[in-house]
Design a protein around this motif. Sequence first.
Motif, PDB file in Angstrom:
ATOM      1  N   THR A  94      42.966  33.201  35.536  1.00  0.00           N
ATOM      2  CA  THR A  94      41.731  33.976  35.446  1.00  0.00           C
ATOM      3  C   THR A  94      41.521  34.834  36.693  1.00  0.00           C
ATOM      4  OG1 THR A  94      40.736  32.228  34.086  1.00  0.00           O
ATOM      5  CG2 THR A  94      39.247  33.838  35.098  1.00  0.00           C
ATOM      6  N   GLU A  95      41.617  34.216  37.875  1.00  0.00           N
ATOM      7  CA  GLU A  95      41.407  34.957  39.112  1.00  0.00           C
ATOM      8  C   GLU A  95      42.502  36.004  39.318  1.00  0.00           C
ATOM      9  OE1 GLU A  95      40.691  32.582  42.545  1.00  0.00           O
ATOM     10  OE2 GLU A  95      39.150  31.394  41.561  1.00  0.00           O
ATOM     11  N   ALA A  96      43.737  35.638  39.008  1.00  0.00           N
ATOM     12  CA  ALA A  96      44.841  36.586  39.156  1.00  0.00           C
ATOM     13  C   ALA A  96      44.625  37.802  38.262  1.00  0.00           C
ATOM     14  CB  ALA A  96      46.167  35.912  38.819  1.00  0.00           C
ATOM     15  N   GLY A  97      44.115  37.552  37.053  1.00  0.00           N
ATOM     16  CA  GLY A  97      43.854  38.652  36.135  1.00  0.00           C
ATOM     17  C   GLY A  97      42.766  39.579  36.632  1.00  0.00           C
ATOM     18  N   ILE A  98      41.708  38.999  37.200  1.00  0.00           N
ATOM     19  CA  ILE A  98      40.614  39.819  37.736  1.00  0.00           C
ATOM     20  C   ILE A  98      41.115  40.667  38.895  1.00  0.00           C
ATOM     21  CG2 ILE A  98      38.396  39.752  38.938  1.00  0.00           C
ATOM     22  CD1 ILE A  98      37.755  37.210  37.321  1.00  0.00           C
ATOM     23  N   ILE A  99      41.857  40.048  39.809  1.00  0.00           N
ATOM     24  CA  ILE A  99      42.373  40.775  40.970  1.00  0.00           C
ATOM     25  C   ILE A  99      43.362  41.855  40.547  1.00  0.00           C
ATOM     26  CG2 ILE A  99      43.729  40.534  43.102  1.00  0.00           C
ATOM     27  CD1 ILE A  99      42.476  37.730  43.366  1.00  0.00           C
ATOM     28  N   GLN A 100      44.122  41.584  39.478  1.00  0.00           N
ATOM     29  CA  GLN A 100      45.090  42.554  38.971  1.00  0.00           C
ATOM     30  C   GLN A 100      44.417  43.869  38.598  1.00  0.00           C
ATOM     31  OE1 GLN A 100      48.413  42.094  38.787  1.00  0.00           O
ATOM     32  NE2 GLN A 100      48.837  44.068  37.820  1.00  0.00           N
ATOM     33  N   ALA A 101      43.112  43.826  38.337  1.00  0.00           N
ATOM     34  CA  ALA A 101      42.380  45.039  37.943  1.00  0.00           C
ATOM     35  C   ALA A 101      42.332  46.086  39.040  1.00  0.00           C
ATOM     36  CB  ALA A 101      40.963  44.679  37.497  1.00  0.00           C
ATOM     37  N   ILE A 102      42.603  45.702  40.297  1.00  0.00           N
ATOM     38  CA  ILE A 102      42.581  46.711  41.366  1.00  0.00           C
ATOM     39  C   ILE A 102      43.865  47.546  41.387  1.00  0.00           C
ATOM     40  CG2 ILE A 102      41.138  45.223  42.799  1.00  0.00           C
ATOM     41  CD1 ILE A 102      43.557  44.875  44.663  1.00  0.00           C
ATOM     42  N   ALA A 103      44.827  47.206  40.541  1.00  0.00           N
ATOM     43  CA  ALA A 103      46.117  47.912  40.536  1.00  0.00           C
ATOM     44  C   ALA A 103      45.982  49.432  40.394  1.00  0.00           C
ATOM     45  CB  ALA A 103      47.026  47.347  39.451  1.00  0.00           C
ATOM     46  N   GLN A 123      36.946  59.202  43.806  1.00  0.00           N
ATOM     47  CA  GLN A 123      38.050  58.258  43.726  1.00  0.00           C
ATOM     48  C   GLN A 123      38.053  57.317  44.930  1.00  0.00           C
ATOM     49  OE1 GLN A 123      41.302  61.149  43.213  1.00  0.00           O
ATOM     50  NE2 GLN A 123      41.747  60.156  41.271  1.00  0.00           N
ATOM     51  N   GLY A 124      37.759  57.865  46.100  1.00  0.00           N
ATOM     52  CA  GLY A 124      37.667  57.034  47.296  1.00  0.00           C
ATOM     53  C   GLY A 124      36.593  55.971  47.155  1.00  0.00           C
ATOM     54  N   THR A 125      35.467  56.355  46.542  1.00  0.00           N
ATOM     55  CA  THR A 125      34.389  55.401  46.288  1.00  0.00           C
ATOM     56  C   THR A 125      34.857  54.300  45.336  1.00  0.00           C
ATOM     57  OG1 THR A 125      32.742  57.166  46.553  1.00  0.00           O
ATOM     58  CG2 THR A 125      32.021  55.152  45.440  1.00  0.00           C
ATOM     59  N   GLY A 126      35.622  54.704  44.316  1.00  0.00           N
ATOM     60  CA  GLY A 126      36.147  53.733  43.357  1.00  0.00           C
ATOM     61  C   GLY A 126      37.116  52.755  43.998  1.00  0.00           C
ATOM     62  N   ILE A 127      37.983  53.252  44.872  1.00  0.00           N
ATOM     63  CA  ILE A 127      38.919  52.373  45.581  1.00  0.00           C
ATOM     64  C   ILE A 127      38.156  51.368  46.439  1.00  0.00           C
ATOM     65  CG2 ILE A 127      40.697  52.312  47.384  1.00  0.00           C
ATOM     66  CD1 ILE A 127      41.679  55.018  46.299  1.00  0.00           C
ATOM     67  N   PHE A 128      37.124  51.862  47.134  1.00  0.00           N
ATOM     68  CA  PHE A 128      36.298  50.983  47.975  1.00  0.00           C
ATOM     69  C   PHE A 128      35.636  49.894  47.131  1.00  0.00           C
ATOM     70  CE2 PHE A 128      32.039  49.951  49.552  1.00  0.00           C
ATOM     71  CZ  PHE A 128      32.358  49.412  50.799  1.00  0.00           C
ATOM     72  N   LEU A 129      35.074  50.268  45.969  1.00  0.00           N
ATOM     73  CA  LEU A 129      34.409  49.291  45.105  1.00  0.00           C
ATOM     74  C   LEU A 129      35.396  48.251  44.587  1.00  0.00           C
ATOM     75  CD1 LEU A 129      31.881  51.325  42.903  1.00  0.00           C
ATOM     76  CD2 LEU A 129      31.356  49.525  44.561  1.00  0.00           C
ATOM     77  N   SER A 130      36.584  48.686  44.207  1.00  0.00           N
ATOM     78  CA  SER A 130      37.591  47.758  43.690  1.00  0.00           C
ATOM     79  C   SER A 130      37.956  46.717  44.731  1.00  0.00           C
ATOM     80  CB  SER A 130      38.845  48.525  43.251  1.00  0.00           C
ATOM     81  OG  SER A 130      38.571  49.356  42.154  1.00  0.00           O
ATOM     82  N   VAL A 280      33.177  43.127  37.044  1.00  0.00           N
ATOM     83  CA  VAL A 280      32.395  44.350  36.781  1.00  0.00           C
ATOM     84  C   VAL A 280      32.530  45.328  37.951  1.00  0.00           C
ATOM     85  CG1 VAL A 280      30.068  45.274  36.524  1.00  0.00           C
ATOM     86  CG2 VAL A 280      30.768  43.278  35.194  1.00  0.00           C
ATOM     87  N   ILE A 281      32.424  44.814  39.193  1.00  0.00           N
ATOM     88  CA  ILE A 281      32.545  45.680  40.371  1.00  0.00           C
ATOM     89  C   ILE A 281      33.925  46.331  40.417  1.00  0.00           C
ATOM     90  CG2 ILE A 281      32.603  45.731  42.896  1.00  0.00           C
ATOM     91  CD1 ILE A 281      30.559  43.432  42.865  1.00  0.00           C
ATOM     92  N   ILE A 282      34.965  45.521  40.178  1.00  0.00           N
ATOM     93  CA  ILE A 282      36.338  46.038  40.221  1.00  0.00           C
ATOM     94  C   ILE A 282      36.564  47.090  39.135  1.00  0.00           C
ATOM     95  CG2 ILE A 282      38.759  45.423  39.848  1.00  0.00           C
ATOM     96  CD1 ILE A 282      38.102  42.702  41.165  1.00  0.00           C
ATOM     97  N   ILE A 283      36.137  46.781  37.916  1.00  0.00           N
ATOM     98  CA  ILE A 283      36.367  47.711  36.807  1.00  0.00           C
ATOM     99  C   ILE A 283      35.547  48.983  36.971  1.00  0.00           C
ATOM    100  CG2 ILE A 283      36.081  48.017  34.312  1.00  0.00           C
ATOM    101  CD1 ILE A 283      36.831  45.043  34.010  1.00  0.00           C
ATOM    102  N   LEU A 284      34.318  48.868  37.515  1.00  0.00           N
ATOM    103  CA  LEU A 284      33.527  50.066  37.813  1.00  0.00           C
ATOM    104  C   LEU A 284      34.275  50.949  38.807  1.00  0.00           C
ATOM    105  CD1 LEU A 284      30.959  51.758  37.665  1.00  0.00           C
ATOM    106  CD2 LEU A 284      29.963  50.296  39.447  1.00  0.00           C
ATOM    107  N   GLY A 285      34.865  50.318  39.803  1.00  0.00           N
ATOM    108  CA  GLY A 285      35.663  51.073  40.770  1.00  0.00           C
ATOM    109  C   GLY A 285      36.828  51.777  40.113  1.00  0.00           C
TER     110      GLY A 285
END
Length: 302
Positions: A94-103, A123-130, A280-285
């Motif tokens: 579960t955690e690995a999958g969530i973190i994978q979203a920053i790819a 895009q820079g804002t999105g990277i920061f949020l992720s 949610v934060i990662i995917i928003l990013g």
Amino acid sequence: MKKNSALLATVAFSIILGLSFMFLKISLTYGGQLLILAQRFTFAFLALLLFLAIKPINLRLNKKEALVVFIISLFYPILFFTSQIMGLDQSTVTEAGIIQAIAPAITVLLASLFLKEHIRIIQGTGIFLSIAGVIFLQWMNSSGDDDFHLIGNLWIIVSIFATASWQVMSRSATKSIAPLQITVYIVSIGFLFFNTVYFINEGSAKEYIDSLTKIPYLFSILFLGVLSTLGTSLLSIYAVSKLPVIQVSVFNNVATLITILSGVLILSEPFHYFHVIGAVIIILGVVLVNTKRSIWPKQQIK
């Protein structure tokens, strides 16, 4: 037509990648890391030989092309699969999958550095949020009653950098080298490397063979070897040869969803409110990273 085929390849790649975390976690309950990697690439290599017997290709490379393929192989498969299995051995699916979203965010960052693509402010804002989402997830884990998976999750982040580097380099390499040629060489290198490391570290042939008599383990290794290793290599390299790297990376969100669902629904892993907030934060990013250029045409970080 080629674009549609590339999109279908990307979707298939994402689904297989999403399920691979679950099958890798299952295999770790039966065998050690080196054994799994060696057998995984053995089956991938055997499937590759069957593929080449049906569809022979020209494998000749010049010295410059051979060097490029060798460098790619250091990131994928060697660094990627090593860090991925070490991460999952010390974390949850579960955690690995969530973190994978920053790819996708990491891919955009590397593409800006090596492919000279500009990062816009949005895009820079999105990277920061992720990245902030991952930090939040780690902080909540460390302050809760559950096991703290910092080391495991750091290894997952290393695997994300490895796969992002591989996709960026493959995008450049496929301009002069056929995607199928790259796949043949990186799978072959993975087969030789991981099997050599296994036997050098006192791995036994008896353990190698006997472990495959366990049906759940054998099924997991077949999935990881044939579909997740060879299949995703073919699909991903084909996709990045036809589509922009950033567009391909967006589909990692499909893999993330499948990974989380498999961890929670099939492996019965814990899932808390802060997992939802972090996701949610990662995917928003990620959404901000992949916002269409026409919306903010003049905002760039150079």
